[in-house]
Structures are given as structure tokens and as C-alpha cells.
Scaffold this motif. Structure first.
Motif, PDB file in Angstrom:
ATOM      1  N   MET A  42       0.860  -1.208  -0.211  1.00 24.66           N
ATOM      2  CA  MET A  42      -0.044   0.071   0.058  1.00 24.66           C
ATOM      3  C   MET A  42       0.941   1.343   0.022  1.00 24.66           C
ATOM      4  SD  MET A  42      -3.173  -1.081   2.409  1.00 24.66           S
ATOM      5  CE  MET A  42      -4.080   0.492   2.197  1.00 24.66           C
ATOM      6  N   ILE A  43       1.922   1.244   0.633  1.00 17.57           N
ATOM      7  CA  ILE A  43       2.726   2.493   0.816  1.00 17.57           C
ATOM      8  C   ILE A  43       3.515   2.917  -0.455  1.00 17.57           C
ATOM      9  CG2 ILE A  43       5.091   3.054   1.629  1.00 17.57           C
ATOM     10  CD1 ILE A  43       4.238   2.102   4.293  1.00 17.57           C
ATOM     11  N   ALA A  44       3.917   1.637  -1.187  1.00 22.02           N
ATOM     12  CA  ALA A  44       4.511   1.594  -2.528  1.00 22.02           C
ATOM     13  C   ALA A  44       3.388   2.172  -3.491  1.00 22.02           C
ATOM     14  CB  ALA A  44       4.965   0.349  -3.219  1.00 22.02           C
ATOM     15  N   GLU A  45       2.161   1.653  -3.537  1.00 20.10           N
ATOM     16  CA  GLU A  45       1.061   2.178  -4.354  1.00 20.10           C
ATOM     17  C   GLU A  45       0.880   3.687  -4.134  1.00 20.10           C
ATOM     18  OE1 GLU A  45      -0.324   0.738  -7.016  1.00 20.10           O
ATOM     19  OE2 GLU A  45       0.514  -1.097  -6.645  1.00 20.10           O
ATOM     20  N   ILE A  46       0.730   4.170  -3.079  1.00 16.78           N
ATOM     21  CA  ILE A  46       0.547   5.590  -2.671  1.00 16.78           C
ATOM     22  C   ILE A  46       1.860   6.185  -3.244  1.00 16.78           C
ATOM     23  CG2 ILE A  46       0.220   7.165  -0.817  1.00 16.78           C
ATOM     24  CD1 ILE A  46      -1.176   4.921   0.756  1.00 16.78           C
ATOM     25  N   ALA A  47       3.030   5.784  -3.119  1.00 17.95           N
ATOM     26  CA  ALA A  47       4.168   6.818  -3.572  1.00 17.95           C
ATOM     27  C   ALA A  47       4.091   6.757  -4.922  1.00 17.95           C
ATOM     28  CB  ALA A  47       5.399   6.056  -3.121  1.00 17.95           C
ATOM     29  N   VAL A  48       3.784   5.779  -5.665  1.00 16.62           N
ATOM     30  CA  VAL A  48       3.593   6.054  -7.089  1.00 16.62           C
ATOM     31  C   VAL A  48       2.567   6.712  -7.825  1.00 16.62           C
ATOM     32  CG1 VAL A  48       3.181   4.471  -9.239  1.00 16.62           C
ATOM     33  CG2 VAL A  48       4.629   3.411  -7.514  1.00 16.62           C
ATOM     34  N   PHE A  49       1.330   6.688  -6.833  1.00 14.58           N
ATOM     35  CA  PHE A  49       0.313   7.657  -7.313  1.00 14.58           C
ATOM     36  C   PHE A  49       0.621   8.983  -7.279  1.00 14.58           C
ATOM     37  CE2 PHE A  49      -3.240   9.826  -5.426  1.00 14.58           C
ATOM     38  CZ  PHE A  49      -4.250   9.795  -6.638  1.00 14.58           C
TER      39      PHE A  49
END
Length: 228
Positions: A42-49
């Protein structure tokens, strides 16, 4: 200008994610349980977003990431105090091989097949199931293995020494997997289903379907595990 903005945002998000992983601690990064894996994804997805859309304010990404880390730290603290909560989030280890016998029910529960077991045994530098006393599937997905001592390897109840004609160079060969005969491996040792059935009958098994796993090593030792 936009390229510079993307560059600076990327550098900033990198250090933010790095800091958050440091806050999570070495234990979480090292064992990476299911709960920790979900948080990390989830942290990785938010960072990419945040990086993909430069018009989004950085706080709209940093705040959710900080919230996830806070949740993780709080739950990690609670699990230190309560085993019940710890088991709920981390799960329990499962014994797949107990006293040299394969636990078929546990394997079925975790949708864990014989090929998975063989793969993880090889990763533990163990080539023969007959050499294993205990194999425990940890909550992290890693297989912990305890080998039999030398005497048990030679005299185990489920290991039968066949005649000296069965000798070859190579790894132990599975002859039966989940009740199904592996004909290509029988060919490698120059034997037939008729020979195999005779060997099983000597051990008290009437049919191939009664056997969960059967293998033979290069010294002619046969390992047998029955369905229960």
C-alpha cells in the motif's frame, strides 16, 4: 520545469518511504508477514500515485503513508502484549512433516502440494524427504527443517533398504506422488509398476492410491508415506 518538479518529488518521496520503513523496524522488514506485506504494498502504491500526478499535493500521499505506518507500529506494539492478537495478524506455524511423516491435512489446508515441499526442501539443501524429522511452514512462508540424525536416517520405520540392484547416480526419485505412479522415474531405475506393487505389498499397502508419497534414493532406500 515539470521535469525538475518530478525529480524533486521523486527524491523527497524516496526519503519519506525510506524513513517510514526505518520506523517500521528491522523485524517487520526481515520477516515480512502477511500484514507487513500488505502495508508495504500500500505504501508503494501510494508513492507511485503521488509521483505519477505532479498536480497532486505531496501531503495527499505522505499523510496516508504516515497513517499506514502508524497503524503498523500500533499493531506491532499490541502484538507484543497479546499472543491472541499476534496469532490473528501473523498466523501460526504449520507442521508439514512430523516425526518423519508428511502431514497431508496441513498441506491441504494451506494449498501446499508435494512440488512446493520438494522445492523448499531443496532450498534447505535437503534432497530426500526420508532425511527429514520435522518440516515447519512458518507464517512468513519459509520452511524450517530439522533433519534426522544419522542413525534415524538408516533405521527409520518408513525407510526400506531394497536389494543392491537398485543403484544409480542422481537425486532421490519420487515413484508415487499423491497416489499417482511416476512411470518415467520407474523407467530410470529400470523397474515396472508390477515391481513397485510388490514392494508396496511387502510393506502392507494393497494399492498405489493408499500411498501419498514414495521415493527411492541412489542407495536403493525406499521412503514411504501413506495417506491418512
Amino acid at each position: 520545469m515539470e521535469i525538475l518538479t518530478i525529480f524533486l518529488r521523486t527524491v523527497l518521496i524516496y526519503f519519506v518511504v525510506f524513513l517510514m520503513l526505518r520506523i517500521m523496524g528491522k523485524r517487520e522488514i526481515g520477516k515480512l508477514s502477511l500484514f507487513d506485506l500488505v502495508i508495504s504494498i500500500m505504501i508503494a502504491e501510494i508513492a507511485v500515485f503521488v509521483l505519477e500526478d505532479v498536480k497532486k499535493p505531496l501531503v495527499s500521499g505522505i499523510l496516508p503513508m504516515g497513517t499506514l505506518v502508524l497503524i503498523q507500529v500500533v499493531i506491532a506494539y499490541i502484538t507484543l502484549k497479546s499472543r491472541t492478537i499476534r496469532v490473528l495478524f501473523d498466523g501460526k506455524p504449520s507442521v508439514l512433516i512430523n516425526k518423519g511423516m508428511i502431514n497431508r491435512n496441513e498441506m491441504k489446508k494451506h494449498r501446499y502440494n508435494l512440488d512446493d515441499l520438494m522445492l523448499q526442501l531443496r532450498q534447505n539443501k535437503i534432497m530426500n524427504v526420508a532425511d527429514v524429522e520435522f518440516a515447519i511452514l512458518e507464517p512468513s512462508g519459509k520452511l524450517s527443517v530439522v533433519e534426522k540424525d544419522k542413525n534415524e536416517k538408516e533405521t527409520g520405520a518408513e525407510v526400506t533398504k531394497l536389494n543392491n540392484k537398485i543403484r544409480y547416480e542422481g537425486l532421490p526419485l519420487p515413484l508415487i506422488m499423491d497416489g499417482k505412479v511416476q512411470d518415467e522415474n520407474l523407467e530410470k531405475i529400470g523397474q515396472t509398476r508390477f515391481w513397485l506393487k510388490n514392494q508396496l505389498q511387502e510393506q502392507g499397502a494393497r494399492d498405489f492410491k493408499e500411498i501419498f508419497y514414495c521415493s527411492i534414493d541412489h542407495r536403493g532406500r525406499m521412503f514411504l508415506d501413506r495417506k491418512r
